[in-house]
Design an enzyme around this catalytic site. Structure first.
Site, PDB file in Angstrom:
ATOM      1  CG  ASN A   8      -1.866   1.122   1.280  1.00 28.02           C
ATOM      2  OD1 ASN A   8      -1.825   2.015   0.430  1.00 28.02           O
ATOM      3  ND2 ASN A   8      -2.739   1.123   2.270  1.00 28.02           N
ATOM      4  NE  ARG A  89      -6.202   1.219  -0.052  1.00 27.95           N
ATOM      5  CZ  ARG A  89      -6.299   2.321   0.669  1.00 27.95           C
ATOM      6  NH1 ARG A  89      -5.232   2.853   1.232  1.00 27.95           N
ATOM      7  NH2 ARG A  89      -7.467   2.902   0.836  1.00 27.95           N
ATOM      8  CG  HIS A 181     -12.822   1.902   3.524  1.00 30.48           C
ATOM      9  ND1 HIS A 181     -13.658   2.781   4.166  1.00 30.48           N
ATOM     10  CD2 HIS A 181     -11.575   2.325   3.790  1.00 30.48           C
ATOM     11  CE1 HIS A 181     -12.951   3.693   4.794  1.00 30.48           C
ATOM     12  NE2 HIS A 181     -11.673   3.442   4.571  1.00 30.48           N
ATOM     13  NE  ARG A 242     -11.677  11.602   3.956  1.00 30.68           N
ATOM     14  CZ  ARG A 242     -11.138  10.372   4.026  1.00 30.68           C
ATOM     15  NH1 ARG A 242     -11.758   9.398   4.660  1.00 30.68           N
ATOM     16  NH2 ARG A 242      -9.985  10.129   3.427  1.00 30.68           N
ATOM     17  CD  GLU A 385      -8.183  -2.450   3.932  1.00 32.28           C
ATOM     18  OE1 GLU A 385      -7.745  -2.216   5.075  1.00 32.28           O
ATOM     19  OE2 GLU A 385      -8.546  -1.555   3.149  1.00 32.28           O
TER      20      GLU A 385
END
Ligand code: ADP
Length: 400
Positions: A8, A89, A181, A242, A385
């Site tokens: 990643n 990713r 995601h 956020r 992941e």
């Protein structure tokens, strides 16, 4: 047996995990941070050890080279030929990528397409490309596969992904909901079906990925039917920094009041809102929990606002799927924040949800946290992941 490197790459970091497949065993993992700065940080975990050094990493290429040299030096691999594939990713695959994809070289069409999609993920996609190129430089003959966060959400029906904006915006600029995601939502929903002992095709699952970034998805028969993040990760529930959903007029209003550009205000909605903005303390749920326990009203309000919005989505997805077998909690907060799970579960009582407070409080990994008579089961399923990336790398590059 094959060793797969799951990567990643961010703008100044590379997270990695080397997995033995198909056993899905982690051989080594770690992160290189502060790439491009005077002093980097290289954290490596292997054999139960954790080591940290401070190398100078001018670019990602030096980072990848150091990583591979270190794997050899420490005897983690005897030869780089043992690495059969690299899986990356990638945050944004737009409508173009409907599955994980084999990269056709560092300057091929796949990399070009990821670059074209950078408008939709300006911080992420360019960094992923740098990561892909760095691995090609170090391991020119090893296949690389890109695994997109958006792919799992590509099964959403048109009515779920379209915004009610002028249709030309969609045609000209691809303005629609893409979600994020996806790799986590896919892993957790598949694992939940296994844990429930049900066929994936027969399940209706709501996944709550609650980390610093947070999103919720409705997964019916193993396919995503709706998700809370949108064109970008700003849409949906409030997160660490956020805001999640709000009236877009807030942007023009604050532009006028504070003499800012739209981009500046959106930046505040991305980086200074959510937990950080509301609590005024921190984006980290542990600090906000501390504040709440000390009696700070804004900290408590932060959790209540988020829990209310999460439940809004769960209720909406329950209706959209025509029911729900299980709600799964995952990622940093989903896995660890028991008071938030309790807050959410209590609000869902009207749907027959009953949380077992003891199971919710017990610390252990994957587990059920609802009572036997709960109409919808509640699970904690730690996300993984990297395993999904490694699985897709094997499948797509056809590595045996
Ligand atoms: P991301 O991958 O989006 O950066 P994570 O999934 O790592 O986010 O989640 C980070 C969040 O999880 C932070 O708000 C952090 O406070 C919370 N978190 C992580 N561990 C714990 C814990 N043991 N107890 C409470 N909250 C935790």
């Amino acid at each position: 047996m094959a060793k797969i490197m799951a990567v990643n790459a961010g703008s100044s970091s590379i997270k990695f995990q080397l997995l033995e497949m198909p056993e899905e065993k982690v051989i080594a993992s770690g992160v290189m941070e502060r790439i491009g700065l005077a002093e980097g940080i290289f954290t490596l975990k292997y054999n139960g050890k954790k080591e940290e050094t401070n190398p100078v990493l001018p670019t990602h290429a030096e980072g990848v080279q150091l990583l591979l040299d270190t794997l050899l030096d420490k005897g983690i691999v005897k030869s780089l030929n043992e690495i059969s594939g690299v899986g990356h990713r990638v945050v944004q695959g737009g409508e173009y990528f409907k599955d994980s994809t084999l990269v056709d070289g560092p300057d091929g069409t796949v990399v070009k397409k990821i670059a074209e999609l950078a408008d939709l993920a300006p911080l992420h996609n360019p960094a992923h490309i740098i990561g892909i190129k760095a691995f090609y430089k170090a391991l020119p003959n090893v296949p690389e596969v890109v695994v997109f966060d958006t792919v799992f959400h590509q099964t959403m029906p048109e009515e779920a992904y379209m915004y009610a904006t002028p249709y030309e915006w969609y045609e000209k600029y691809g303005i629609r909901k893409y979600g994020a995601h996806g790799t986590s939502h896919k892993f957790v929903s598949q694992r939940c079906a296994e844990v429930m002992g049900k066929k994936l095709e027969d399940t209706k699952i709501i996944v709550c990925h609650l980390g610093n970034g947070a999103s919720i998805s409705a997964v019916e028969g193993g396919k995503c039917k709706d998700t809370s993040m949108g064109l970008t990760p700003l849409e949906g529930i409030p997160m660490g920094t956020r805001s999640g959903n709000l009236d877009p007029t807030v942007v023009s209003y604050i532009c006028e009041k504070e003499n800012k550009t739209a981009a500046e205000v959106v930046n505040i909605l991305n980086k200074k809102s959510g937990y950080l903005g509301m609590s005024g303390r921190s984006n980290d749920a542990r600090d906000v929990t501390q504040g709440m326990n000390d009696g700070d009203h804004r900290c408590k309000l932060t959790f209540d606002v988020q829990a209310k919005r999460i439940v809004d989505y769960i209720a909406s997805y329950y209706v959209y799927m025509g029911g729900c077998d299980a709600i799964c909690f995952t990622a940093g907060m989903g896995e660890n924040l028991k008071h938030l799970r309790l807050n959410i579960a209590k609000r869902l009582g009207v749907l027959g949800v009953k949380i077992d407070e003891k199971l919710n409080d017990t610390f252990s990994d994957e587990r059920i946290i609802s009572t036997p008579d709960s109409k919808i089961k509640l699970y904690i399923i730690p996300t993984n992941e990297e395993v999904m990336i490694a699985r897709d790398t094997l499948r797509v590059a056809n590595i045996k």
